[in-house]
Every structure is written in C-alpha cells, then in structure tokens.
Design a protein around this motif. Structure first.
Motif, PDB file in Angstrom:
ATOM      1  N   ALA A 148       0.828  -1.206   0.000  1.00  0.00           N
ATOM      2  CA  ALA A 148       0.000   0.000   0.000  1.00  0.00           C
ATOM      3  C   ALA A 148       0.861   1.253   0.000  1.00  0.00           C
ATOM      4  N   THR A 149       1.974   1.227   0.724  1.00  0.00           N
ATOM      5  CA  THR A 149       2.863   2.393   0.773  1.00  0.00           C
ATOM      6  C   THR A 149       3.422   2.726  -0.596  1.00  0.00           C
ATOM      7  N   VAL A 150       3.821   1.716  -1.338  1.00  0.00           N
ATOM      8  CA  VAL A 150       4.396   1.950  -2.667  1.00  0.00           C
ATOM      9  C   VAL A 150       3.372   2.606  -3.592  1.00  0.00           C
ATOM     10  N   VAL A 151       2.120   2.109  -3.553  1.00  0.00           N
ATOM     11  CA  VAL A 151       1.073   2.654  -4.427  1.00  0.00           C
ATOM     12  C   VAL A 151       0.742   4.093  -4.047  1.00  0.00           C
ATOM     13  N   ILE A 152       0.562   4.351  -2.761  1.00  0.00           N
ATOM     14  CA  ILE A 152       0.167   5.693  -2.313  1.00  0.00           C
ATOM     15  C   ILE A 152       1.311   6.682  -2.480  1.00  0.00           C
ATOM     16  N   GLU A 153       2.530   6.228  -2.239  1.00  0.00           N
ATOM     17  CA  GLU A 153       3.681   7.117  -2.402  1.00  0.00           C
ATOM     18  C   GLU A 153       3.825   7.577  -3.846  1.00  0.00           C
ATOM     19  N   ALA A 154       3.581   6.660  -4.790  1.00  0.00           N
ATOM     20  CA  ALA A 154       3.687   7.026  -6.204  1.00  0.00           C
ATOM     21  C   ALA A 154       2.692   8.124  -6.579  1.00  0.00           C
ATOM     22  N   ARG A 155       1.527   8.096  -5.975  1.00  0.00           N
ATOM     23  CA  ARG A 155       0.525   9.135  -6.242  1.00  0.00           C
ATOM     24  C   ARG A 155       0.852  10.431  -5.496  1.00  0.00           C
ATOM     25  N   MET A 156       1.334  10.304  -4.267  1.00  0.00           N
ATOM     26  CA  MET A 156       1.592  11.486  -3.457  1.00  0.00           C
ATOM     27  C   MET A 156       2.731  12.330  -4.037  1.00  0.00           C
ATOM     28  N   VAL A 157       3.684  11.687  -4.696  1.00  0.00           N
ATOM     29  CA  VAL A 157       4.797  12.431  -5.294  1.00  0.00           C
ATOM     30  C   VAL A 157       4.301  13.398  -6.363  1.00  0.00           C
ATOM     31  N   THR A 158       3.221  13.036  -7.055  1.00  0.00           N
ATOM     32  CA  THR A 158       2.721  13.848  -8.164  1.00  0.00           C
ATOM     33  C   THR A 158       1.739  14.936  -7.735  1.00  0.00           C
ATOM     34  N   LEU A 159       1.383  14.991  -6.458  1.00  0.00           N
ATOM     35  CA  LEU A 159       0.417  15.991  -6.007  1.00  0.00           C
ATOM     36  C   LEU A 159       1.012  17.397  -6.089  1.00  0.00           C
ATOM     37  N   ASP A 160       0.148  18.345  -6.395  1.00  0.00           N
ATOM     38  CA  ASP A 160       0.557  19.744  -6.485  1.00  0.00           C
ATOM     39  C   ASP A 160       0.484  20.369  -5.092  1.00  0.00           C
ATOM     40  N   ARG A 161       1.634  20.678  -4.522  1.00  0.00           N
ATOM     41  CA  ARG A 161       1.659  21.254  -3.174  1.00  0.00           C
ATOM     42  C   ARG A 161       1.062  22.658  -3.140  1.00  0.00           C
ATOM     43  N   ALA A 162       0.960  23.294  -4.310  1.00  0.00           N
ATOM     44  CA  ALA A 162       0.429  24.663  -4.328  1.00  0.00           C
ATOM     45  C   ALA A 162      -1.015  24.695  -3.851  1.00  0.00           C
ATOM     46  N   VAL A 163      -1.784  23.639  -4.141  1.00  0.00           N
ATOM     47  CA  VAL A 163      -3.183  23.601  -3.700  1.00  0.00           C
ATOM     48  C   VAL A 163      -3.255  23.544  -2.182  1.00  0.00           C
ATOM     49  N   GLU A 164      -2.402  22.743  -1.570  1.00  0.00           N
ATOM     50  CA  GLU A 164      -2.385  22.660  -0.115  1.00  0.00           C
ATOM     51  C   GLU A 164      -1.905  23.972   0.500  1.00  0.00           C
ATOM     52  N   ASP A 165      -0.905  24.579  -0.112  1.00  0.00           N
ATOM     53  CA  ASP A 165      -0.420  25.866   0.397  1.00  0.00           C
ATOM     54  C   ASP A 165      -1.503  26.939   0.305  1.00  0.00           C
ATOM     55  N   ALA A 166      -2.284  26.886  -0.778  1.00  0.00           N
ATOM     56  CA  ALA A 166      -3.370  27.862  -0.920  1.00  0.00           C
ATOM     57  C   ALA A 166      -4.428  27.658   0.163  1.00  0.00           C
ATOM     58  N   ALA A 167      -4.735  26.385   0.489  1.00  0.00           N
ATOM     59  CA  ALA A 167      -5.701  26.111   1.546  1.00  0.00           C
ATOM     60  C   ALA A 167      -5.203  26.609   2.896  1.00  0.00           C
ATOM     61  N   GLN A 168      -3.917  26.455   3.160  1.00  0.00           N
ATOM     62  CA  GLN A 168      -3.357  26.964   4.411  1.00  0.00           C
ATOM     63  C   GLN A 168      -3.356  28.480   4.448  1.00  0.00           C
ATOM     64  N   ASP A 169      -3.109  29.118   3.302  1.00  0.00           N
ATOM     65  CA  ASP A 169      -3.154  30.577   3.247  1.00  0.00           C
ATOM     66  C   ASP A 169      -4.555  31.103   3.517  1.00  0.00           C
ATOM     67  N   LEU A 170      -5.561  30.299   3.192  1.00  0.00           N
ATOM     68  CA  LEU A 170      -6.947  30.708   3.432  1.00  0.00           C
ATOM     69  C   LEU A 170      -7.412  30.418   4.857  1.00  0.00           C
ATOM     70  N   GLY A 171      -6.528  29.877   5.677  1.00  0.00           N
ATOM     71  CA  GLY A 171      -6.853  29.697   7.087  1.00  0.00           C
ATOM     72  C   GLY A 171      -7.051  28.267   7.538  1.00  0.00           C
ATOM     73  N   ALA A 172      -6.934  27.302   6.650  1.00  0.00           N
ATOM     74  CA  ALA A 172      -7.131  25.909   7.031  1.00  0.00           C
ATOM     75  C   ALA A 172      -5.903  25.392   7.773  1.00  0.00           C
ATOM     76  N   GLY A 173      -6.159  24.618   8.830  1.00  0.00           N
ATOM     77  CA  GLY A 173      -5.074  24.024   9.580  1.00  0.00           C
ATOM     78  C   GLY A 173      -4.516  22.801   8.883  1.00  0.00           C
ATOM     79  N   PRO A 174      -3.424  22.254   9.388  1.00  0.00           N
ATOM     80  CA  PRO A 174      -2.806  21.082   8.735  1.00  0.00           C
ATOM     81  C   PRO A 174      -3.745  19.889   8.627  1.00  0.00           C
ATOM     82  N   LEU A 175      -4.506  19.589   9.700  1.00  0.00           N
ATOM     83  CA  LEU A 175      -5.435  18.450   9.645  1.00  0.00           C
ATOM     84  C   LEU A 175      -6.554  18.703   8.653  1.00  0.00           C
ATOM     85  N   ARG A 176      -7.057  19.928   8.629  1.00  0.00           N
ATOM     86  CA  ARG A 176      -8.138  20.271   7.688  1.00  0.00           C
ATOM     87  C   ARG A 176      -7.643  20.138   6.254  1.00  0.00           C
ATOM     88  N   VAL A 177      -6.431  20.577   5.993  1.00  0.00           N
ATOM     89  CA  VAL A 177      -5.863  20.456   4.654  1.00  0.00           C
ATOM     90  C   VAL A 177      -5.682  18.995   4.277  1.00  0.00           C
TER      91      VAL A 177
END
Length: 265
Positions: A148-177
């Motif tokens: 499971a780690t290998v499959v999920i890691e392969a997908r997580m590497v391709t995620l755009d961190r900018a979307v998460e950073d934008a959510a944090q800039d809008l006030g969302a905490g780490p768990l909410r993001v």
C-alpha cells in the motif's frame, strides 16, 4: 517498421496465455460431471453444493473478514508511511528500507518471524492469547502495508503542493488540509492500495499457515488441503465466485479513478 498484424498476434497470444486457463476454470464450474476435464452438460449443482458446504462457507467468511480488516489497516499505515517518505525529514531512507523489506522477503521468512514474535509476546505479556483471527489480521496488515505504501507514495509524489499551500493561506489548519485536500486527491491511490492489500490477503496461504490457529483456517488454506486430494468441481465454482468478486472490486476502482480524472479534463 514493425508489422501491426504481428503485434496483434503477440498481444492476443499473451492474453490467451494469461486468461485461457481462468476461462476454462469458469466454464468447467458449470460442468455436470464430477470429472473436471470431461464436459457432460450444463449444470449449477456444484454451486448449490458449494453454498451448502459449511467448511468452505466458514473459511470464506473468515477470509473476507481478515482481508477487509487487514486491507483497511494496511491502507491507513501505508498512507502515513507514504506521507513521511514524501514529506518527512531525516530518517526517510531508513524508513524506506524498512517499508520495502517485506516486498523482497520470502513469505516463509515473514510467516516464521511473525509466529516467533507472537509466541514471544504471549509469553512476556500474555497477548495475543494464542493464534487465531487476530494474528492473521496483524500478519496480513504487516506485509500489505508495504504494498500500500508503494502505491500511495507514487501518487503522493505527483500531487501539487500549491493547492495545499493555498488552503493553508486561506486559514485551514494542517489536519483540515490533509482531510479536505490531500486525501481526496489520493482517493484513486487509496482505493487501489486497499484493493491490492485485500487481494493479497485473500490469496495468501503461506503466512496464514504459520499464524493461524484451530478454527481460523482461511479459504486458501482449505482450498489447498482439498486440491491436494484432487480438484473438485466445487473448487472451480468457488474460484469463479472469487473471480467475480475481484472483478467487481477492480471495476469499482476503475470507476473511482475515472471520476477523479473528470475535473482535471
């Protein structure tokens, strides 16, 4: 220049090599004769006898429970491990080696080591109290988490961190993001990882043979004991039902992945 006809022939031959035995198994599960290699007419009686066999039904129920629980645990552990491997700091190389070790280790070694661990723990702290359903779930979740780690890691590497950073800039905490942004983006990988761990658990016979106890024989263990005395039409019927179940799960995973790609288009 490669001939398209030759390529088609190679592809068809490859698919026949892979799926012709499975197709013949499904066909002969409807055979009226007890001889699995002699066709004598269409019949559903072996499915009726299969559903009236308490040993197989009990083993199938145990396997499904074990596969569901171990796949769920493995997916959770795999998600956490992938998160550390992709975004963690120091120690990622050590964790990566520990996670990938079960991928290359023989199942006999894994089963024996887990058996010794359970025996030692029972002697020291009294838990787990013997071998049974719990020890099988722990064992299957242990090696399923690596896949499971290998499959999920392969997908997580391709995620755009900018979307998460934008959510944090809008006030969302780490768990909410994590729950509102990261997990939905990982949905196809999570489903694929769960299905892979579920299939591996449902298929395993070596590790379960080491950590299972009286009254906790899984379906592969029962089938293996029956096949040693000769293949019966009931086994063909059972295999057909398992193929249908796994095919439905694969179609569900494909549907989830297709829906995940729609917004990107």
């Amino acid at each position: 220049m490669r001939s398209p006809v030759a390529l088609r022939i190679v592809v068809v031959a490859g698919f026949l090599f892979l799926y012709a035995p499975i197709l013949s198994l499904v066909i002969y599960s409807f055979n009226e004769s007890r001889l699995v290699t002699v066709w004598s007419g269409f019949s559903l009686k072996w499915y009726g006898e299969l559903l009236s066999d308490p040993q197989i039904i009990g083993a199938a129920w145990i396997s499904l429970k074990v596969a569901f629980l171990s796949a769920s645990i493995a997916t959770v552990l795999g998600t956490l491990a992938a998160l550390v491997l992709v975004r963690g700091g120091r120690g990622r190389a050590v964790l990566g080696g520990l996670v990938t070790a079960p991928l290359v280790m023989p199942e006999v070694i894994i089963g024996l080591s887990l058996l010794l661990l359970f025996v030692a723990m029972e002697g020291l702290i009294g838990w787990p109290g013997g071998r049974g359903l719990l020890t099988i779930v722990i064992a299957h979740a242990t090696f399923g988490a690596a896949f499971a780690t290998v499959v999920i890691e392969a997908r997580m590497v391709t995620l755009d961190r900018a979307v998460e950073d934008a959510a944090q800039d809008l006030g969302a905490g780490p768990l909410r993001v994590f729950f509102d942004v990261t997990l939905p983006a990982l949905a196809p990988a999570l489903v694929s990882a769960w299905l892979l761990a579920f299939t591996l658990s449902l298929d395993d016979v070596v590790i379960a043979s080491f950590v299972a106890g009286p009254g906790s024989s899984t379906l592969p263990m029962v089938i293996f004991s029956k096949v040693r005395l000769g293949v019966s039409p009931e086994v063909n019927a059972l295999a057909t039902l398992v193929i249908v179940l796994v095919s439905c799960l694969v179609l569900i995973a494909a549907w989830v992945s297709a829906r995940q790609r729609v917004p990107e288009a």
